[in-house]
Design a protein around this motif. Structure first.
Motif, PDB file in Angstrom:
ATOM      1  N   SER A 201       0.915  -1.171  -0.020  1.00  0.00           N
ATOM      2  CA  SER A 201      -0.115  -0.118  -0.082  1.00  0.00           C
ATOM      3  C   SER A 201       0.766   1.242   0.001  1.00  0.00           C
ATOM      4  CB  SER A 201      -0.929  -0.003   1.175  1.00  0.00           C
ATOM      5  OG  SER A 201      -0.203   0.198   2.495  1.00  0.00           O
ATOM      6  N   HIS A 202       1.868   1.356   0.888  1.00  0.00           N
ATOM      7  CA  HIS A 202       2.850   2.326   0.594  1.00  0.00           C
ATOM      8  C   HIS A 202       3.514   2.631  -0.716  1.00  0.00           C
ATOM      9  CE1 HIS A 202       3.861   2.625   5.301  1.00  0.00           C
ATOM     10  NE2 HIS A 202       2.727   2.482   5.059  1.00  0.00           N
ATOM     11  N   ARG A 203       3.822   1.521  -1.489  1.00  0.00           N
ATOM     12  CA  ARG A 203       4.384   1.470  -2.705  1.00  0.00           C
ATOM     13  C   ARG A 203       3.095   2.109  -3.565  1.00  0.00           C
ATOM     14  NH1 ARG A 203       8.603  -1.905  -3.819  1.00  0.00           N
ATOM     15  NH2 ARG A 203       8.781  -1.458  -1.612  1.00  0.00           N
ATOM     16  N   SER A 204       1.865   1.592  -3.641  1.00  0.00           N
ATOM     17  CA  SER A 204       0.930   2.115  -4.276  1.00  0.00           C
ATOM     18  C   SER A 204       0.526   3.549  -4.062  1.00  0.00           C
ATOM     19  CB  SER A 204      -0.385   1.338  -3.893  1.00  0.00           C
ATOM     20  OG  SER A 204      -1.253   1.538  -4.671  1.00  0.00           O
ATOM     21  N   CYS A 205       0.675   3.969  -2.925  1.00  0.00           N
ATOM     22  CA  CYS A 205       0.369   5.636  -3.115  1.00  0.00           C
ATOM     23  C   CYS A 205       1.609   6.450  -3.062  1.00  0.00           C
ATOM     24  CB  CYS A 205      -0.437   5.898  -1.453  1.00  0.00           C
ATOM     25  SG  CYS A 205       0.898   5.549  -0.031  1.00  0.00           S
ATOM     26  N   GLY A 206       2.568   5.594  -3.576  1.00  0.00           N
ATOM     27  CA  GLY A 206       4.003   6.854  -3.489  1.00  0.00           C
ATOM     28  C   GLY A 206       4.379   7.471  -2.520  1.00  0.00           C
TER      29      GLY A 206
ATOM     30  N   VAL B 287       2.411  11.629   7.258  1.00  0.00           N
ATOM     31  CA  VAL B 287       1.385  10.439   7.136  1.00  0.00           C
ATOM     32  C   VAL B 287       0.469  10.588   8.404  1.00  0.00           C
ATOM     33  CG1 VAL B 287       0.939   8.084   6.494  1.00  0.00           C
ATOM     34  CG2 VAL B 287       2.878   8.942   5.637  1.00  0.00           C
ATOM     35  N   ALA B 288      -0.965  10.478   7.998  1.00  0.00           N
ATOM     36  CA  ALA B 288      -1.555  10.288   9.331  1.00  0.00           C
ATOM     37  C   ALA B 288      -2.063   8.813   9.185  1.00  0.00           C
ATOM     38  CB  ALA B 288      -2.786  11.388   8.991  1.00  0.00           C
ATOM     39  N   VAL B 289      -1.860   8.060  10.314  1.00  0.00           N
ATOM     40  CA  VAL B 289      -2.405   6.767  10.298  1.00  0.00           C
ATOM     41  C   VAL B 289      -3.654   6.645  11.322  1.00  0.00           C
ATOM     42  CG1 VAL B 289      -1.884   4.474  10.878  1.00  0.00           C
ATOM     43  CG2 VAL B 289      -0.123   6.000   9.691  1.00  0.00           C
TER      44      VAL B 289
ATOM     45  N   ILE C 203      -4.065   6.966   5.907  1.00  0.00           N
ATOM     46  CA  ILE C 203      -4.045   5.587   5.818  1.00  0.00           C
ATOM     47  C   ILE C 203      -5.314   5.310   6.793  1.00  0.00           C
ATOM     48  CG2 ILE C 203      -3.008   3.207   5.895  1.00  0.00           C
ATOM     49  CD1 ILE C 203      -0.324   4.679   5.292  1.00  0.00           C
ATOM     50  N   CYS C 204      -6.203   4.568   6.490  1.00  0.00           N
ATOM     51  CA  CYS C 204      -7.340   4.325   7.322  1.00  0.00           C
ATOM     52  C   CYS C 204      -7.114   2.852   7.664  1.00  0.00           C
ATOM     53  CB  CYS C 204      -8.871   4.187   6.679  1.00  0.00           C
ATOM     54  SG  CYS C 204      -9.248   5.959   6.009  1.00  0.00           S
ATOM     55  N   ALA C 205      -6.435   2.709   8.746  1.00  0.00           N
ATOM     56  CA  ALA C 205      -6.063   1.141   9.085  1.00  0.00           C
ATOM     57  C   ALA C 205      -6.979   0.600  10.155  1.00  0.00           C
ATOM     58  CB  ALA C 205      -4.477   1.113   9.720  1.00  0.00           C
ATOM     59  N   ASN C 206      -8.248   0.722   9.742  1.00  0.00           N
ATOM     60  CA  ASN C 206      -9.371   0.162  10.869  1.00  0.00           C
ATOM     61  C   ASN C 206     -10.513  -0.050   9.887  1.00  0.00           C
ATOM     62  OD1 ASN C 206     -11.084   2.589  10.824  1.00  0.00           O
ATOM     63  ND2 ASN C 206      -9.197   3.535  11.575  1.00  0.00           N
TER      64      ASN C 206
ATOM     65  N   ARG D 151      -4.590  19.344  -0.279  1.00  0.00           N
ATOM     66  CA  ARG D 151      -4.945  19.166  -1.569  1.00  0.00           C
ATOM     67  C   ARG D 151      -4.070  18.462  -2.420  1.00  0.00           C
ATOM     68  NH1 ARG D 151      -7.162  25.366  -2.904  1.00  0.00           N
ATOM     69  NH2 ARG D 151      -8.837  25.410  -1.112  1.00  0.00           N
ATOM     70  N   GLY D 152      -4.484  17.609  -3.372  1.00  0.00           N
ATOM     71  CA  GLY D 152      -3.249  16.699  -3.920  1.00  0.00           C
ATOM     72  C   GLY D 152      -3.186  15.544  -3.249  1.00  0.00           C
ATOM     73  N   GLY D 153      -3.411  15.419  -1.950  1.00  0.00           N
ATOM     74  CA  GLY D 153      -3.154  14.415  -0.916  1.00  0.00           C
ATOM     75  C   GLY D 153      -3.657  12.974  -1.426  1.00  0.00           C
ATOM     76  N   ARG D 154      -3.273  11.961  -0.652  1.00  0.00           N
ATOM     77  CA  ARG D 154      -3.771  10.542  -0.977  1.00  0.00           C
ATOM     78  C   ARG D 154      -4.282  10.058   0.299  1.00  0.00           C
ATOM     79  NH1 ARG D 154       1.388  12.179  -1.554  1.00  0.00           N
ATOM     80  NH2 ARG D 154       2.351  10.293  -1.331  1.00  0.00           N
ATOM     81  N   VAL D 155      -5.559   9.478   0.046  1.00  0.00           N
ATOM     82  CA  VAL D 155      -6.042   8.599   1.162  1.00  0.00           C
ATOM     83  C   VAL D 155      -6.128   7.240   0.591  1.00  0.00           C
ATOM     84  CG1 VAL D 155      -8.402   8.274   2.127  1.00  0.00           C
ATOM     85  CG2 VAL D 155      -7.700  10.587   1.661  1.00  0.00           C
ATOM     86  N   VAL D 156      -5.621   6.481   1.731  1.00  0.00           N
ATOM     87  CA  VAL D 156      -5.492   4.945   1.360  1.00  0.00           C
ATOM     88  C   VAL D 156      -6.639   4.053   2.265  1.00  0.00           C
ATOM     89  CG1 VAL D 156      -4.143   2.935   1.395  1.00  0.00           C
ATOM     90  CG2 VAL D 156      -3.069   5.007   0.948  1.00  0.00           C
ATOM     91  N   LEU D 157      -7.844   3.759   1.657  1.00  0.00           N
ATOM     92  CA  LEU D 157      -8.739   2.765   2.408  1.00  0.00           C
ATOM     93  C   LEU D 157      -8.169   1.346   2.638  1.00  0.00           C
ATOM     94  CD1 LEU D 157     -12.078   3.721   0.398  1.00  0.00           C
ATOM     95  CD2 LEU D 157     -10.591   4.938   2.506  1.00  0.00           C
TER      96      LEU D 157
END
Length: 347
Positions: free
Chosen positions: A159-164, A171-173, A240-243, A258-264
């Motif tokens: 997931s880290h590789r995917s979101c670059g 990073v907010a976890v 990163i939503c780790a829940n 803005r321009g950020g990434r959200v990982v579900l």
């Protein structure tokens, strides 16, 4: 052999089953360590899949080869192996393009009925698993318990590789369970700054040893406002939503810059999978929302190397261990929220 069978909701029984037969093109391994995963807990709470009388769970597995079929040349008796659950078909549209984790006929060791997992004294690795599954040697010096963490770390790494995720990013976890702590440790090892948020005080205390830049008590603080404050009003580069909590997905879009990434990263309950995202924030802020499920088999081998090099404090993640005979206790501890990772080992 002693095996732990899930026969009903929160009902695991220990039974003596016949010794497994070694496939001509496969292996039998002795279970040395097997982690209890969040998906194991969900299945334990629900009972075995519909139509299956029982299920032998356990897909975060490390063990020793004790028998080898005559047609199998890749591994030998005595080899120390780590096993992950995915078994792809190799033939569908996704498999032909190397997207094995998206296989249309994906089977999972310890999850799909008929593919018995690691909560037993011995586990059969069929030729199908060796060909299309995820099985790698444990590096020298890596313990079985640490090797069992490779499955979990693989998904985090992918997931880290995917979101670059990049050096110097914030990073907010959201969630300080075992996966949230692995996200924290890996992101920091890659030079990122981590803000970790968690409602459970026991897990916040356990997560403190991973030394995030900030640790937010979401029961006492507005997590979106606090992330904004800690980033000088900009927002996090990656969230990163780790829940498995839908409301944190809503918050993630709000706290990403803005321009950020959200990982579900954490899946929601299958009977309540809907969430609410502010599409204007995504649209006008050009925010990217990414799904994250499983990984290419190469990430498993890479994760084992990271663990062997002690890049992350893996031992700090293992807070509880229980023998196979005490597996019900292992599940109770994991479900209590008081543990990070619970490992089951042989009696």
């Amino acid at each position: 052999m002693k095996s732990a069978l899930l026969i009903g909701p929160k009902n695991i029984v220990l039974r003596e089953l016949p010794a497994p037969q070694t496939p001509a093109d496969g292996l039998v391994i002795k279970m040395e360590a097997c982690g209890v995963c969040g998906s194991d807990l969900r299945r334990w709470q629900e009972g075995p899949p519909k139509g299956a009388p029982h299920l032998i769970q356990g897909h975060e597995l490390a063990g020793t080869v004790v028998e080898s079929g005559p047609d199998q040349k890749r591994f030998k008796v005595g080899d120390r192996l780590a096993v992950a659950p995915d078994i792809h078909c190799g033939e569908c549209w996704y498999c032909r393009r190397g997207r094995f984790n998206l296989c249309l006929a994906l089977r999972l060791v310890g999850i799909t009925p008929g593919y018995d997992g690691g909560f037993a004294e011995h586990v059969v690795l069929s030729g199908e698993i060796l060909r299309n599954g995820i099985v790698h040697h444990l590096p020298d010096g890596l313990s079985f318990q640490e090797g069992a963490l490779a499955e979990t770390l693989s998904s985090v790494l992918a997931s880290h590789r995917s979101c670059g995720l990049a050096l110097g990013e914030t990073v907010a976890v959201l969630g300080a369970g075992p996966l949230g702590c692995l996200h924290t440790a890996l992101a920091q090892a890659c030079g990122a700054r981590v803000i970790l948020a968690e409602p459970n005080p026991v897990r916040r205390r356990a997560a403190a040893c991973f030394d995030p830049a900030a640790l937010i008590d979401v029961t006492a603080q507005d997590v979106v406002a606090e992330v904004q404050r800690l980033t000088d009003g900009l927002g996090a580069d990656v969230v990163i939503c780790a829940n498995p909590v839908a409301s944190t997905q809503t918050q993630a879009v709000e706290m990403a810059r803005r321009g950020g990434r959200v990982v579900l990263f954490g899946g929601l309950p299958k009977d309540n999978p809907m969430t609410s995202l502010n599409s204007n924030l995504i649209h006008y802020g050009e925010k990217i929302v990414l799904g994250a499920f499983s990984y290419h088999p190469s990430f498993h081998e890479e994760a084992l190397g990271i663990l062997a090099q002690k890049v992350i404090p893996a031992k700090a993640l293992i807070t509880h261990t229980r023998s196979l005979s005490r597996i019900s206790e292992a599940f109770d501890i994991a479900a209590s929220g008081e543990a990070l990772k619970v490992i089951v080992h042989p009696d």
